[in-house]
Design a protein around this motif. Sequence first.
Motif, PDB file in Angstrom:
ATOM      1  N   ALA A   1     -39.231  14.104  31.912  1.00  0.00           N
ATOM      2  CA  ALA A   1     -37.954  14.694  31.819  1.00  0.00           C
ATOM      3  C   ALA A   1     -36.752  13.678  30.981  1.00  0.00           C
ATOM      4  CB  ALA A   1     -37.307  15.391  32.936  1.00  0.00           C
ATOM      5  N   PHE A   2     -36.667  12.703  31.620  1.00  0.00           N
ATOM      6  CA  PHE A   2     -35.766  11.708  31.113  1.00  0.00           C
ATOM      7  C   PHE A   2     -36.000  10.805  29.813  1.00  0.00           C
ATOM      8  CE2 PHE A   2     -39.022   9.423  33.697  1.00  0.00           C
ATOM      9  CZ  PHE A   2     -39.254   8.417  33.023  1.00  0.00           C
ATOM     10  N   GLY A   3     -37.051  11.242  29.048  1.00  0.00           N
ATOM     11  CA  GLY A   3     -37.227  10.743  27.636  1.00  0.00           C
ATOM     12  C   GLY A   3     -38.483  10.394  27.311  1.00  0.00           C
ATOM     13  N   ALA A   4     -38.657   9.679  26.174  1.00  0.00           N
ATOM     14  CA  ALA A   4     -39.973   9.351  25.843  1.00  0.00           C
ATOM     15  C   ALA A   4     -40.261   7.895  25.213  1.00  0.00           C
ATOM     16  CB  ALA A   4     -40.288  10.240  24.653  1.00  0.00           C
ATOM     17  N   PRO A   5     -41.316   7.319  24.928  1.00  0.00           N
ATOM     18  CA  PRO A   5     -41.476   5.960  24.282  1.00  0.00           C
ATOM     19  C   PRO A   5     -41.125   6.130  23.008  1.00  0.00           C
ATOM     20  CG  PRO A   5     -43.562   6.990  24.922  1.00  0.00           C
ATOM     21  CD  PRO A   5     -42.830   7.869  25.294  1.00  0.00           C
ATOM     22  N   ALA A   6     -40.617   5.240  22.520  1.00  0.00           N
ATOM     23  CA  ALA A   6     -40.181   4.956  21.043  1.00  0.00           C
ATOM     24  C   ALA A   6     -40.733   3.743  20.398  1.00  0.00           C
ATOM     25  CB  ALA A   6     -38.862   5.082  20.859  1.00  0.00           C
ATOM     26  N   PRO A   7     -40.602   3.549  19.085  1.00  0.00           N
ATOM     27  CA  PRO A   7     -41.112   2.181  18.447  1.00  0.00           C
ATOM     28  C   PRO A   7     -39.820   1.311  18.444  1.00  0.00           C
ATOM     29  CG  PRO A   7     -40.929   3.950  16.836  1.00  0.00           C
ATOM     30  CD  PRO A   7     -40.765   4.805  18.185  1.00  0.00           C
ATOM     31  N   ALA A   8     -40.266   0.008  18.822  1.00  0.00           N
ATOM     32  CA  ALA A   8     -39.359  -1.042  18.822  1.00  0.00           C
ATOM     33  C   ALA A   8     -38.008  -1.021  17.735  1.00  0.00           C
ATOM     34  CB  ALA A   8     -39.916  -2.350  19.251  1.00  0.00           C
ATOM     35  N   ALA A   9     -38.606  -0.830  16.747  1.00  0.00           N
ATOM     36  CA  ALA A   9     -37.873  -0.691  15.480  1.00  0.00           C
ATOM     37  C   ALA A   9     -36.701   0.336  15.481  1.00  0.00           C
ATOM     38  CB  ALA A   9     -38.694  -0.473  14.144  1.00  0.00           C
ATOM     39  N   LYS A  10     -36.748   1.310  16.432  1.00  0.00           N
ATOM     40  CA  LYS A  10     -35.866   2.405  16.487  1.00  0.00           C
ATOM     41  C   LYS A  10     -34.797   1.954  17.416  1.00  0.00           C
ATOM     42  CE  LYS A  10     -37.796   5.485  13.705  1.00  0.00           C
ATOM     43  NZ  LYS A  10     -37.154   6.001  12.579  1.00  0.00           N
ATOM     44  N   ALA A  11     -34.937   1.046  18.282  1.00  0.00           N
ATOM     45  CA  ALA A  11     -33.970   0.651  19.319  1.00  0.00           C
ATOM     46  C   ALA A  11     -32.535   0.400  18.673  1.00  0.00           C
ATOM     47  CB  ALA A  11     -34.504  -0.754  19.973  1.00  0.00           C
ATOM     48  N   ASP A  12     -31.521   0.938  19.635  1.00  0.00           N
ATOM     49  CA  ASP A  12     -30.145   0.849  19.261  1.00  0.00           C
ATOM     50  C   ASP A  12     -29.590  -0.404  19.956  1.00  0.00           C
ATOM     51  OD1 ASP A  12     -29.766   3.499  18.513  1.00  0.00           O
ATOM     52  OD2 ASP A  12     -29.893   4.379  20.439  1.00  0.00           O
TER      53      ASP A  12
END
Length: 164
Positions: A26-37
């Motif tokens: 519910a709190f989110g999902a994994p993402a690619p490191a290149a997409k990090a803010d």
Amino acid sequence: MKHVIFAGALALFSLPALASPAHSFAFGAPAPAAKADRTVEVVMGDMYYEPRSLQVKAGETVRFVLVNKGAVIHEFSLGDAVMHAKHQKEMIAMQGQMDHAAMGHGNMQQGQRMKHDDPNTVMVEPGKRGELTWTFSESTPIEFACNVPGHYQAGMVGRLTIGQ
């Protein structure tokens, strides 16, 4: 003909498994490191994290760089207290398997035996680094914790607040 019927039945029964992801949060999902803010370094010591609390924004993608400066394996797991309690039970079961292997019934390293495929969790060996990148989706408080048996109870848990 039997093979065709069997294959069709097998395909039909596997559709629900294919339609829903194995892990949903519910709190989110994994993402690619290149997409990090942004990137946040978290030091893992023996029974502590530094920093002890973190704040992120809903919609933000954070790359966590995890540095284990402790003498034993630790994990960084995102979730609420209920998720951590469930995960701790799984880790105790894994530890039982490790104890069985230590009695001469296996020869795997500790980290190999404790590995699991939860996308919200990273195991880090002593002296090593790991990474987890996550996109946070809703404003809610969760925890980051080490669920290696006894570590959470010894204080290896921190608060992660997801704000607007």
